[in-house]
Design a protein around this motif. Sequence first.
Motif, PDB file in Angstrom:
ATOM      1  N   ASP A 201       0.857  -1.146  -0.068  1.00  0.00           N
ATOM      2  CA  ASP A 201      -0.163   0.050   0.069  1.00  0.00           C
ATOM      3  C   ASP A 201       0.724   1.317   0.044  1.00  0.00           C
ATOM      4  N   LEU A 202       1.776   1.198   0.856  1.00  0.00           N
ATOM      5  CA  LEU A 202       2.812   2.333   0.938  1.00  0.00           C
ATOM      6  C   LEU A 202       3.528   2.649  -0.495  1.00  0.00           C
ATOM      7  N   ALA A 203       3.961   1.599  -1.122  1.00  0.00           N
ATOM      8  CA  ALA A 203       4.482   1.702  -2.463  1.00  0.00           C
ATOM      9  C   ALA A 203       3.659   2.303  -3.464  1.00  0.00           C
ATOM     10  N   ASP A 204       2.133   1.744  -3.349  1.00  0.00           N
ATOM     11  CA  ASP A 204       1.483   2.553  -4.384  1.00  0.00           C
ATOM     12  C   ASP A 204       1.204   3.900  -3.942  1.00  0.00           C
ATOM     13  N   LEU A 205       1.266   4.172  -2.689  1.00  0.00           N
ATOM     14  CA  LEU A 205       0.955   5.648  -2.482  1.00  0.00           C
ATOM     15  C   LEU A 205       2.236   6.563  -2.755  1.00  0.00           C
ATOM     16  N   LEU A 206       3.516   5.839  -2.694  1.00  0.00           N
ATOM     17  CA  LEU A 206       4.585   6.631  -3.255  1.00  0.00           C
ATOM     18  C   LEU A 206       4.541   7.089  -4.610  1.00  0.00           C
ATOM     19  N   LEU A 207       4.144   6.103  -5.335  1.00  0.00           N
ATOM     20  CA  LEU A 207       4.184   6.287  -6.903  1.00  0.00           C
ATOM     21  C   LEU A 207       2.854   7.436  -7.261  1.00  0.00           C
ATOM     22  N   THR A 208       1.875   7.350  -6.507  1.00  0.00           N
ATOM     23  CA  THR A 208       0.863   8.166  -6.512  1.00  0.00           C
ATOM     24  C   THR A 208       1.503   9.603  -6.264  1.00  0.00           C
ATOM     25  N   ARG A 209       2.241   9.949  -5.148  1.00  0.00           N
ATOM     26  CA  ARG A 209       3.008  11.087  -4.612  1.00  0.00           C
ATOM     27  C   ARG A 209       3.843  11.598  -5.715  1.00  0.00           C
ATOM     28  N   LEU A 210       4.497  10.576  -6.425  1.00  0.00           N
ATOM     29  CA  LEU A 210       5.329  10.730  -7.472  1.00  0.00           C
ATOM     30  C   LEU A 210       4.655  11.722  -8.739  1.00  0.00           C
ATOM     31  N   ALA A 211       3.772  11.010  -8.831  1.00  0.00           N
ATOM     32  CA  ALA A 211       2.929  11.516 -10.230  1.00  0.00           C
ATOM     33  C   ALA A 211       2.327  13.097  -9.743  1.00  0.00           C
ATOM     34  N   ARG A 212       1.721  13.102  -8.403  1.00  0.00           N
ATOM     35  CA  ARG A 212       1.177  14.445  -8.024  1.00  0.00           C
ATOM     36  C   ARG A 212       2.418  15.297  -7.937  1.00  0.00           C
ATOM     37  N   ALA A 213       3.502  15.079  -7.618  1.00  0.00           N
ATOM     38  CA  ALA A 213       4.436  15.945  -7.634  1.00  0.00           C
ATOM     39  C   ALA A 213       5.105  16.565  -8.857  1.00  0.00           C
ATOM     40  N   GLY A 214       5.028  15.464 -10.043  1.00  0.00           N
ATOM     41  CA  GLY A 214       5.364  16.179 -11.129  1.00  0.00           C
ATOM     42  C   GLY A 214       4.275  17.018 -11.681  1.00  0.00           C
ATOM     43  N   LEU A 215       2.908  16.943 -11.622  1.00  0.00           N
ATOM     44  CA  LEU A 215       2.026  17.436 -12.028  1.00  0.00           C
ATOM     45  C   LEU A 215       1.719  18.918 -11.357  1.00  0.00           C
ATOM     46  N   CYS A 216       2.005  18.938 -10.094  1.00  0.00           N
ATOM     47  CA  CYS A 216       1.245  19.848  -9.085  1.00  0.00           C
ATOM     48  C   CYS A 216       2.670  20.633  -8.266  1.00  0.00           C
ATOM     49  N   GLY A 217       3.817  20.346  -8.566  1.00  0.00           N
ATOM     50  CA  GLY A 217       4.928  20.730  -7.628  1.00  0.00           C
ATOM     51  C   GLY A 217       4.993  20.232  -6.403  1.00  0.00           C
TER      52      GLY A 217
END
Length: 371
Positions: free
Chosen positions: A287-303
């Motif tokens: 679950d945490l790895a899935d969340l990490l990937l989601t946060r990675l994508a958000r960081a690229g889009l939102c800063g």
Amino acid sequence: MARPSAPEQDSGPEPDRRPGAPHPREAPALFGQQAAEEGILAALRAGRVHSGWLLTGPDGVGKATLAYRIAGALLRWRPGASPPQTLEPPPGDADMRLVRAGSHPRLFVLRRGTDDRGNLRTVITVEDARALRDFLALSAADGGRRVVIIDAADDLNPNAANAILKLLEEPPPLVTLLLVCHQPARLLTTIRSRCRVLRLSPLTPTDLAAAMDAIGLATDRPLALTELAQGSPGRAVRLVNEGGLDLYADLVSLLAPLPRLDRAAAIRLAESLAGRMQDARFALAIDLADLLLTRLARAGLCGPLPEAAPGEAALFARLSPHDRAARLWAERQANLSARIRQARSVNLDPAALILDMLLSIEQTARQAAAA
């Protein structure tokens, strides 16, 4: 008199109990869901006592707790009396005392039962639903309302779902069904269309902190907990009790050398998550790895995002510096989620699954570096 629900009478495991937190029926308060509470109270005051309510929202934000609060209010509401003005039980309320004890004769809780070996089933079966039918066949001695809580409706197998649909199509008088649901899209469309929806939202950081304080759980990393819990007290409890903050920090540290992965360190982590005694930690790592990937994508889009672990901000800035990289990480997250669900359904070796996941992340890091 109607008997108590069979699931509440047995002493088996409770699938709706989170280790380290009170059961939803015992929760001292509900935080951050005033809009949902007011939504049902407004309907009751207007005389719109729907037979089915669908309580939706992210996992762990209080849906089951709200269901028990609604149940208590409906069970207190005697025939001929004015509608409840609040879901807060009065001090010493007899109905809520029975609800919290799991022994109210007009409340039935439908949830996953146990098999012949005493192990929790993965679904709610039609046999479980038949017990509900037996409960409804009996009348309440005092003529009061009866309430059914289904937790979670996501767990209904097809036959059980059809049994619930029949109840919603022809509801018995003075019976209300409260369906706790994490993913409404998985339910039959006909079930959704026959229910009034109450949507619960992630908690604000202030409400999340209050919810954690109410059950006596604290952390020395409140910002990290707020980021990783995503407004869910249930998720926050799991993170604190199962060492999730440290595990997430370990994942960030492991991925720090990307786009080249430290294979030896990856193997050590994968092997540390294998074995039956590590089932909970393995599930949390996924679950945490899935969340990490989601946060990675958000960081690229939102800063930049608030940092949930040491070095996370620098890692994200390097791996997801623009929207092209963000799209790659979003695709990897979606693909890995599907692959992991499939792998877990066939009981793939946990160590092999973790290692495969880490190697997939390494591959994406190289693609993102070239994007």
